[in-house]
Design a protein around this motif. Structure first.
Motif, short mmCIF file in Angstrom:
data_model
loop_
_atom_site.label_atom_id
_atom_site.label_comp_id
_atom_site.label_asym_id
_atom_site.label_seq_id
_atom_site.Cartn_x
_atom_site.Cartn_y
_atom_site.Cartn_z
N ILE A 201 0.84 -1.20 0.00
CA ILE A 201 0.00 0.00 0.00
C ILE A 201 0.88 1.25 0.00
O ILE A 201 0.60 2.23 -0.71
CB ILE A 201 -0.97 -0.03 1.20
N LEU A 293 -2.39 -5.28 -10.06
CA LEU A 293 -3.01 -4.75 -8.84
C LEU A 293 -3.13 -3.23 -8.90
O LEU A 293 -4.15 -2.66 -8.52
CB LEU A 293 -2.18 -5.14 -7.62
N PHE A 297 -6.64 -1.45 -8.54
CA PHE A 297 -6.94 -0.45 -7.51
C PHE A 297 -7.53 0.79 -8.16
O PHE A 297 -8.50 1.36 -7.70
CB PHE A 297 -5.66 -0.04 -6.76
N VAL A 316 -1.63 4.43 11.45
CA VAL A 316 -1.97 3.02 11.26
C VAL A 316 -0.75 2.22 10.83
O VAL A 316 -0.33 1.28 11.49
CB VAL A 316 -3.11 2.84 10.24
N PHE B 12 -8.97 -4.05 9.52
CA PHE B 12 -7.62 -4.57 9.33
C PHE B 12 -7.57 -5.73 8.34
O PHE B 12 -6.52 -6.02 7.78
CB PHE B 12 -6.99 -4.98 10.67
N MET B 21 -13.07 -4.81 -4.77
CA MET B 21 -12.23 -5.35 -5.84
C MET B 21 -12.88 -6.56 -6.50
O MET B 21 -12.69 -6.80 -7.69
CB MET B 21 -10.85 -5.72 -5.28
#
Lengths: 341, 163
Positions: A201, A293, A297, A316, B12, B21
């Motif tokens: 990410i 990916l 996304f 986070v 999470f 997706m």
């Protein structure tokens, strides 16, 4: 003297062997992006230029070349034209240490991971300089957003890489790959799963790709740092962005999916059956998955809000990685098999 | 407490993101809805109001009798008509111009016409490449009518029972 010239020439040939296919890959990545996103939106995408649209990227490149490069009044001429080069150079330089197979690597240096981290962080200078030199408020805001974002996510990414270093015990990319020897479950995506997710990410955020593409938020800041660029100077930014995407995909494949290792290692019949496939093919398949990916996304997620983006990075990802580093340290200390035995 | 744990687990595990997706991946393999325009076209109603045309009777005589009802009814003042008596004593138009830029394609001229002369055809993909070409003359309108007469007649016949 003679030998020196020969080694230099040989190095140049090796560099061209990496950079030229990379340019081609970038061109066809733009085509793949348009096609894949179109398919996910129940459209067909470009299919008019050449058979099935396969010449579309060539047409796009030709268009970029022949368009006028516009330099805005009151822009800083030299920095304005230097910025795309600053953006592109690190995106290409980082490829020097990528191992395509056990022996196919331009520079097999011991501090490979550090080299990659330093070089990719230099890419943000291109963006900052472009935003500042354009003398445009949109470009300036885009550059500020982009640099703050890249710096924030670099920390989370760096911490994720610390996990890889702890597990592999080396900064050399080839040694990191060989440390993952032994089949799919030995690759680091499994023992480092949270770090793998955080790393990926962050990689998307690092390359300013959707859903983290606030640097070019059309609705508020037009196109961000590259509003004022046209023609081939814009094309270089484009090239840098896509080269960085491919680079991040290769890095993720190397760090977490065992690079050029065969996925059938350790499985009795399949291992021999697929033994003829060279390692570079496996690496390309794994990197291709990550590139897909990226596009997936982009077709799926709406853009983040800026404060949410910062919250995700600082509050986070960084805590998650630190917690997992502690878990990992314990696992290594206890020689937890099959990874750290 | 349990609610917090549930929310925590959900975010999470990236549950919502994976769900999103899966939707896009399903569409990736779904049949595509794009119409490849010049080769494929969407079906058109017989009532479609496109480019104008002037019709003739089967014996080749032009239908228009220069009553100027279309000119009078036209809300956009797109139609200009001049008329004269022909040698055989009938009244005919000498000029029948329609300005396609003024026309709003409402079809009132067709409604007003007592002899079904002026009609709106199905043609919707026309263009002009010179300034002034947007005014189409009587001769051009008659040519259009001759060219597409079968289509025009069948469209009128199909719609006749609703009129």
């Amino acid at each position: 003297m003679h030998e020196m010239i020969l080694t230099t020439l040989w190095t140049v040939v090796k560099i061209l062997c990496v950079v030229l296919p990379l340019f081609g890959a970038v061109a066809y990545l733009t085509f793949a992006e348009r096609k894949i996103i179109a398919y996910m939106q129940a459209r067909l995408g470009p299919n008019r230029v050449g058979p099935k649209g396969w010449l579309q990227p060539i047409a796009d490149v030709m268009k970029m070349f022949f368009k006028e490069v516009i330099i805005p009044t009151n822009a800083n001429r030299y920095l304005f034209l230097l910025a795309p080069i600053f953006a592109l150079a690190p995106a290409l330089a980082a490829w020097a240490v990528i191992p395509f197979s056990a022996t196919m690597v331009i520079a097999n240096i011991n501090a490979g991971v550090l080299y990659v981290l330093t070089i990719t962080s230099l890419g943000v200078y291109g963006i900052i300089i472009a935003g500042w030199a354009s003398n445009s408020k949109y470009a300036f805001l885009g550059a500020l957003r982009s640099s703050a974002q890249i710096i924030s996510y670099e920390i989370a990414m760096g911490f994720a890489l610390v996990g890889v270093l702890m597990a592999a015990g080396s900064l050399n990319l080839n040694q990191i790959i060989t440390a993952q020897q032994g089949g799919i479950i030995h690759w680091y995506w499994l023992p480092l799963f949270p770090l793998f997710i955080v790393h990926w990410i962050s990689a998307v955020a690092e390359t300013n790709r959707s859903p983290f593409d606030l640097a070019e938020g059309e609705s508020e800041i037009v196109a961000g740092f590259h509003v004022e660029y046209a023609g081939i100077s814009f094309g270089l930014f484009f090239l840098a962005e896509y080269a960085n995407m491919i680079l991040m995909a290769f890095l993720a494949a190397i760090f977490y999916l065992g690079g050029w290792l065969s996925p059938f290692q350790g499985i009795p019949v399949l291992e021999e059956f697929f033994a003829f496939v060279p390692g570079i093919v496996w690496l390309f398949i794994k990197a291709g998955f990550f590139i897909f990916l990226y596009l997936w996304f982009r077709a799926t997620f709406p853009r983040y809000r800026y404060d949410q983006l910062m919250r995700l990075g600082w509050k986070v990802f960084i805590p998650v990685t630190i917690v997992w580093l502690v878990v990992l340290a314990v696992a290594i200390k206890l020689d937890l098999g099959p990874w750290f035995a | 407490m349990l609610k917090h744990l549930k929310h925590w687990l959900k975010s999470f595990s990236l549950w919502e993101l994976l769900k999103g997706m899966s939707v896009t991946l399903r569409y990736f393999f779904a049949p595509k809805v794009t119409i490849q325009y010049p080769e494929q076209k969407t079906p058109k109603s017989p009532r479609f109001r496109g480019l104008h045309a002037l019709r003739r009777y089967e014996n080749g005589e032009e239908r228009c009798i220069a009553c100027k009802l279309c000119e009078a009814v036209c809300p956009a003042l797109a139609i200009t008509i001049d008329s004269e008596e022909r040698e055989d004593g009938t009244r005919r138009t000498t000029r029948y111009d329609i300005d396609l830029f003024k026309c709003v394609y409402c079809g009132l001229c067709e409604e007003a016409c007592p002899v079904d002369s002026i009609v709106l055809t199905r043609i919707d993909d026309f263009f002009m490449d010179k300034r002034g070409d947007q005014v189409i003359t009587k001769q051009e309108l008659l040519t259009l009518g001759d060219k597409y007469e079968t289509q025009i007649a069948s469209d009128r016949a199909e719609d006749a029972k609703y009129r």
